[in-house]
Design a protein around this motif. Structure first.
Motif, PDB file in Angstrom:
ATOM      1  N   LEU A 164       0.781  -1.278   0.148  1.00  0.00           N
ATOM      2  CA  LEU A 164      -0.054   0.183   0.083  1.00  0.00           C
ATOM      3  C   LEU A 164       0.846   1.157   0.025  1.00  0.00           C
ATOM      4  N   TYR A 168       0.159   5.648   0.353  1.00  0.00           N
ATOM      5  CA  TYR A 168      -0.663   6.433   0.754  1.00  0.00           C
ATOM      6  C   TYR A 168      -0.545   7.984   0.522  1.00  0.00           C
ATOM      7  N   ALA A 176      -5.466   5.021   0.968  1.00  0.00           N
ATOM      8  CA  ALA A 176      -4.675   3.817   0.744  1.00  0.00           C
ATOM      9  C   ALA A 176      -4.922   3.572  -0.627  1.00  0.00           C
ATOM     10  N   VAL A 187      -6.437  -4.875   1.224  1.00  0.00           N
ATOM     11  CA  VAL A 187      -6.200  -3.576   1.580  1.00  0.00           C
ATOM     12  C   VAL A 187      -6.785  -3.295   2.731  1.00  0.00           C
ATOM     13  N   ALA A 239      -4.345  -1.789   5.806  1.00  0.00           N
ATOM     14  CA  ALA A 239      -4.530  -0.530   5.771  1.00  0.00           C
ATOM     15  C   ALA A 239      -4.740  -0.288   7.226  1.00  0.00           C
ATOM     16  N   GLN A 281      -1.431  -0.572   9.506  1.00  0.00           N
ATOM     17  CA  GLN A 281      -0.799   0.577   9.295  1.00  0.00           C
ATOM     18  C   GLN A 281      -1.314   1.786  10.103  1.00  0.00           C
ATOM     19  N   LEU A 338      -8.531   7.407   7.458  1.00  0.00           N
ATOM     20  CA  LEU A 338      -7.852   6.442   6.444  1.00  0.00           C
ATOM     21  C   LEU A 338      -9.233   6.500   5.580  1.00  0.00           C
ATOM     22  N   ILE A 378     -10.445   4.175   2.036  1.00  0.00           N
ATOM     23  CA  ILE A 378     -10.203   3.115   1.457  1.00  0.00           C
ATOM     24  C   ILE A 378     -11.317   2.861   0.284  1.00  0.00           C
ATOM     25  N   ALA A 408       4.456   3.560   3.076  1.00  0.00           N
ATOM     26  CA  ALA A 408       4.013   3.959   4.636  1.00  0.00           C
ATOM     27  C   ALA A 408       4.887   4.604   5.288  1.00  0.00           C
TER      28      ALA A 408
END
Length: 844
Positions: free
Chosen positions: A551, A553, A569, A603, A607, A610, A624, A626, A776
């Motif tokens: 991923l 970001y 993400a 994902v 995500a 993270q 976040l 997505i 990340a």
């Protein structure tokens, strides 16, 4: 004679014979016993007399001897006489005072030959016992006993025997009566049961059989007889029922004249029994069979005794119909044929079903178009004709764009209806001589016969694109799709069917790669691209299994605060050989091969993991974003899955923002509303991604519980030069504000774009102007190194403004179009206010 009389006679005779035999043997035993007693008494008396008179006898004192004999006789009342014979055989002493009776005189004649003799003396029976006076001497003593007492005892015994016999006979008669009653009762019951059975009642001999084993044997015999009769009756009923079953039966005599038919025959043929009895079966001939067919049939019937097969006959109405006929010869005991039994069933439905099955085997069950098998057979003919006539033809392989998305979001029933309509439109858009077939799924094949040039195939492809790109009205939905068409020419590109389809498939994928809704002719260079695509498909599956995805970001900026408030993400593929692969190169393929949902689930998990790590390192205020695939969005367990994943990662669901594309949201608005409300109940924020690229319904847009409208980069990239894009962005922001939502613009790359978005009140942005998507660690470093941005202004400056053109310093292109845009927007909003109550009333 009655049963009682027979039993009584038998018992009385048996008793009488038994009593007489018993009496006789008892009499003999009694006489023998009596004689033995008399003989013993006589012997004892002889011995006593001998002791008394032996001396007197020797001395011939006859008077004294007589006196002694008389004294002895007086002491025994049963003695009739005592007679003493001397050595000369003459009586010399007796109990008689005078001369000895003549009957006794004769005793000397017998001598010692007999010791016992019964004689008649003076009209009375006397038992005479003889013993020698002294052993080995001729002198003998005869003692006579009177038998009257014995006779009296015998008479008494006879009387007792008689009464006993009478008593036993009476008992025998009573026993006979009881036996006759015991035997006769079950017999009468058995007779009554048989009579009742004759009247139609059930035969129940169980209680009768308990009367005894003899009766049980008789009952068993009757039960066997009744069972046999019942079986015969049942066989007759079965035969009668079978005769009137659904199978038609016709019976003819040996001369083939009909003697009987059943109801099924009338039902199938329409002929009543009166119409056909006496006629020959040739009455039903349909004319489809020649004389040779019937000759073979009769030859088999005569040689084997039966024949069966399919035959066409004619009903009374004149309609021909197929039937399965079985003819069997009925023979007598001597082996001669007496009748013929023909049974048949109407197999019209079966033949229709076979034709239907055959049609299903060669036609697609959904669209009724030829299927792959039928296409293969027809194409062999087309290819053969084209080779013979040296002509060309074109094969078009058609695949529907975004069909899987429609099928997944609206359901298979809507997808099926769409396929049916596509098949109809394809058939109508080509000539009758052309072939339209469905290969399977959303793939169709059109074969254009005798195409003179590539231009004619081009015109046909353009027509198909136009026809299939027109919206479809299905199940209250206006569906939009487009065809991607691959074209292969015979014999230029291939001269075999499999190669034609394979090359058309290659060209079709090339058309999809060029932007869908297009057609493309096959070229040899395309084969290389297709091979590369197949390799990517295989490697994608391996990548998902081995975790080759990662991923990146992209930071998102809040224009009101100047702070990075969140990240989106974005998935990347770290290929072992090719390095980092762009999402544009593998996401469309992942969608087509069906692994995009698996990638999307990974994902979400990665995500959230993270996000937890960042929160632990002090970045706890980030949100976040997505992106959801269509399959994930339709999963009814998605809210629960997001909640569990967030809980396991230790992050609040309020920090998660799920992005749903406008096309996904509008595909099935009712289902979308339910899913989005389920996500909102979990505290999850929602955004409509790529807003403006789909076909949103304002009536549903208000009902969707989203937080943010995301302006697509297609409208953002040209807002500095294209007044239409600027106007769309302006109206989108205002629409979001009117609905109480926020907006975020993606793809912001220049200061001019930033200033324009800031001027129209857009709250959030993301793009390369802020930062490109970062790994990340780099994203964390970027966020920490970029504090709050100053001097961006605030959206409060334009709060309450009706038109963006009023802001001083607005872009001229926006000012020029703002009046028109605002007029349209006002009209739309007014119509929404008018239509909304009507919509509510309809729901109520």
């Amino acid at each position: 004679m009655t049963l009682y009389a027979r039993i009584a006679s038998l018992l009385v005779a048996f008793v009488a014979v038994s009593v007489l035999a018993l009496s006789w043997f008892s009499y003999l035993a009694r006489v023998d016993d009596f004689l033995q007693q008399r003989a013993a008494a006589a012997e004892t008396l002889t011995a006593a007399i001998a002791k008394t008179v032996i001396a007197d006898t020797l001395e011939e004192r006859h008077a004294k001897v007589r006196n002694s004999l008389r004294a002895v006789a007086k002491s025994n009342a049963e003695l009739r006489y005592i007679l003493l014979f001397g050595f000369d055989g003459q009586p010399f002493a007796s109990t008689y005072p005078d001369a000895v009776p003549a009957e006794l005189q004769q005793l000397a004649q017998h001598g010692a030959a007999s010791r016992y003799r019964r004689l008649r003396l003076e009209g009375r029976d006397v038992d005479d016992f003889s013993h020698p006076l002294i052993e080995n001497l001729d002198a003998r003593i005869h003692v006579g006993y009177d038998t009257s007492a014995f006779a009296a005892s015998l008479r008494a015994a006879r009387e007792k025997t008689l009464w006993l016999t009478l008593g036993v006979i009476a008992l025998a008669l009573l026993a006979a009566a009881l036996a006759a009653g015991r035997i006769g009762r079950p017999l009468r019951q058995l007779a009554a049961a048989v009579r009742d059975y004759g009247r139609g009642q059930a035969f129940a001999p169980e209680s009768i059989a308990r009367a005894g084993p003899e009766v049980a044997v008789l009952v068993d015999s009757f039960a066997t007889m009744v069972k046999d009769r019942q079986q015969a009756e049942q066989d007759l009923r079965i035969a009668a029922t079978a005769f009137e079953a659904q199978e038609a039966i016709v019976i003819t005599d040996v001369e083939s004249r009909i003697v009987r038919v059943n109801k099924a025959f009338t039902h199938i043929t329409g002929y009543a029994a009166a119409d056909v009895v006496g006629q020959r079966p040739s009455l039903f001939k349909s004319g489809r069979h020649d004389a040779e067919f019937y000759r073979r049939m009769w030859a088999t019937l005569l040689s084997e005794g039966s024949w069966s097969g399919e035959i066409w006959d004619r009903r009374r109405s004149g309609e021909s119909y197929p039937k399965w006929l079985t003819i069997t010869a009925v023979k007598s005991a001597d082996g001669k044929t007496t009748h013929y039994v023909g049974s048949f069933i109407d197999i019209t439905a079966q033949k229709t079903a076979e034709e239907h099955i055959l049609r299903l085997a060669y036609h697609d069950a959904l669209t009724n178009l030829p299927n792959r098998i039928s296409l293969h057979e027809r194409m062999q003919q087309v290819i053969a004709l084209a080779r013979r006539d040296r002509t060309r033809f074109a094969l078009l392989l058609i695949d529907l764009d975004r069909f899987k998305q429609i099928n997944d979001t609206l359901g298979h029933h809507v997808g099926d209806e769409l396929l049916i309509e596509v098949g109809r439109r394809l058939t109508e858009s080509v000539r009758d001589s052309d072939i339209v077939a469905r290969l399977g799924g959303d793939e169709f094949v059109v074969v254009l016969n005798a195409q003179e040039s590539q231009d004619s195939a081009t015109r046909a492809a353009e027509t198909i694109v136009a026809v299939l790109s027109t919206p479809f009205a299905i199940a209250k939905h206006e569906l939009r799709t487009s065809p991607s068409i691959g074209i292969c020419l015979f014999p230029d590109d291939a001269d075999e069917l499999d190669e034609l389809i394979k090359h058309a498939d290659v060209a079709m994928y090339q058309a999809k790669a060029q932007g869908r809704g297009r057609y493309c002719f096959f070229t040899p260079q395309m084969q290389v691209a297709v091979s590369s695509r197949m390799v990517i498909e295989q490697e994608l599956r391996v990548a998902l299994a081995e975790g080759q995805f990662e991923l990146h970001y992209q930071p998102q900026l809040d224009l009101r605060t100047g702070r990075i408030f969140g990240v989106e993400a974005l998935v990347r593929w770290r290929h072992p050989q090719r390095g980092l692969v762009s999402p544009a190169d593998f996401i469309p393929i992942a969608e087509e091969i069906g692994i995009i949902d698996g990638i999307g689930d990974w994902v979400i998990d990665e995500a959230c993991r993270q996000m937890q790590a960042w929160r632990q390192r002090g970045l706890g205020e980030l949100s976040l974003s997505i992106n959801l695939s269509a399959g994930q969005f339709l999963d009814k367990h998605l809210p629960e899955r997001i909640r569990n994943t967030a809980r396991a990662a230790g992050i609040p669901t309020a920090s998660i923002d799920l992005e749903v594309t406008e096309t996904m949201a509008m595909a099935s608005p009712n289902e979308t509303i339910a899913v989005l409300h389920g996500l909102r109940r979990e505290g999850i924020s929602l955004s409509i991604d790529d807003f403006g690229t789909g076909y949103s319904s304002l009536a549903y847009l208000k009902l969707l519980p989203f937080n943010t409208l995301k302006i697509d980069r297609a409208f953002v990239k040209d807002i500095e030069t294209d007044p239409d894009d600027a106007g769309i962005c302006d109206v989108t922001v205002l629409l979001a504000h009117k609905l109480g939502r926020e907006t975020i613009a993606e793809g912001v790359e220049t200061e001019g774009q930033l200033k324009f978005l800031l001027s129209i009140g857009c709250e959030k942005i993301q793009g390369y102007l802020i930062s490109k998507p970062l790994p990340a660690a780099a994203a964390e470093a970027f966020i920490r190194a970029n504090p709050r941005m100053e001097g961006l202004g605030t959206v409060d400056l334009w709060k309450g403004s009706r038109r963006c053109g009023r802001k001083k310093g607005r872009n001229p292109c926006v000012i020029r179009y703002s009046g028109l845009i605002w007029s349209c927007l006002d009209f739309v909003l007014v119509m929404r206010r008018i239509e909304q109550p009507r919509h509510n009333r309809t729901n109520e």
